[in-house]
Design an enzyme around this catalytic site. Structure first.
Site, PDB file in Angstrom:
ATOM      1  CE1 TYR A   1      34.431  34.470  51.041  1.00 28.01           C
ATOM      2  CE2 TYR A   1      33.992  33.402  53.143  1.00 28.01           C
ATOM      3  CZ  TYR A   1      34.083  33.341  51.766  1.00 28.01           C
ATOM      4  OH  TYR A   1      33.829  32.165  51.118  1.00 28.01           O
TER       5      TYR A   1
ATOM      6  CE  LYS B   1      31.163  33.910  49.525  1.00 32.84           C
ATOM      7  NZ  LYS B   1      30.808  33.639  48.110  1.00 32.84           N
TER       8      LYS B   1
END
Length: 259
Positions: free
Chosen positions: A152, A156
């Site tokens: 994740y 990002k």
């Protein structure tokens, strides 16, 4: 009034942004992963300009989403809101990619390439991007042991970098990354401490406002304030290396030339 497309707008920040923009008189095109998800927002979609359906984990369905949007007409702004958080496993998309990478990075990259270019682009990132790895060697998690939090964070970091690269390559487009904070959505959890309203008002402001403060490009934003992003985000060499990897993974080159 503006015409805005928002990915992942059946709940959370995407739905909040859509309702805010509609209440302000803007024409909003919603996006749902499936017809079942679309049915859950029938009341909101009745007031929207349109609703498109498709799973961002699939490149073929992502292409269909872009075609549905283009059939409605050119957007003034696109808010790339959709994302997934801590996947228990790497997953396997129809194209064989890690699901977190596909939804959080490959899909917005492809939509950017396939949707008629708008005036403004907003990409949702996270403060966790600062924990992302700058190595692009195994971006698709084919060799590393799966780590949901790291995947994740990496995604990002990469999406914030894409936003900055677009600002450099497309000077006629306002491209920005937004960290909405840790807000109490389905993804963030009920105990998340940040302000849900400020979590979505930054992207609606960047998408539509005529304030001079909002008419900038290449920014990393948190609650309508520009913040310092990780150094990789504005590193031109890292930007171009990432663009090269994305072109390899998708078979789609966003720019005719890189550099």
């Amino acid at each position: 009034m503006s015409r805005i497309f928002i990915t992942g707008s059946t709940d959370g920040l995407g739905l909040a942004a859509a309702r805010t923009l509609i209440s302000q008189g803007h024409d909003v095109v919603l996006h749902a992963r499936s017809r079942e998800r679309a049915a859950a927002i029938a009341e909101t979609s009745a007031t929207a300009l349109g609703l498109v359906i498709g799973d961002l984990a699939s490149a073929a369905e992502t292409r269909s989403i872009a075609e549905q949007v283009n059939a409605i007409g050119r957007m003034d702004a696109v808010i790339h809101n959709a994302g997934i958080y801590l996947e228990r496993s790497r997953g396997d998309t129809p194209e064989g990619h890690a699901k977190t990478l596909a939804v959080n990075l490959l899909a917005p990259y492809l939509l950017t390439a396939w949707i008629t270019r708008p005036d403004r682009l907003i990409y949702l990132t996270s403060g966790m991007h600062r924990s992302g790895t700058s190595s692009l060697d195994d971006i698709d998690w084919k060799r590393r042991p799966w780590n949901a939090s790291q995947a994740y964070s990496d995604s990002k970091l990469y999406i914030a970098t894409l936003a900055a690269a677009l600002a450099r390559h497309w000077p006629d487009v306002l491209s920005n990354a937004v960290d909405p904070g840790w807000v109490p959505t389905k993804m963030g959890g009920a105990g998340a401490p940040d302000d849900l309203e400020m979590g979505h008002l930054t992207q609606t402001w960047l998408a539509t406002s005529d304030d001079e403060a909002a008419k900038v490009s290449g920014g990393y934003w948190y609650h309508r304030q520009r913040r310092e992003a990780a150094e990789e985000v504005t590193d031109v060499e890292f930007q171009d290396a990432l663009l090269g990897r994305l072109a390899e993974l998708t078979g789609v080159r966003l720019f005719a030339e890189r550099g």
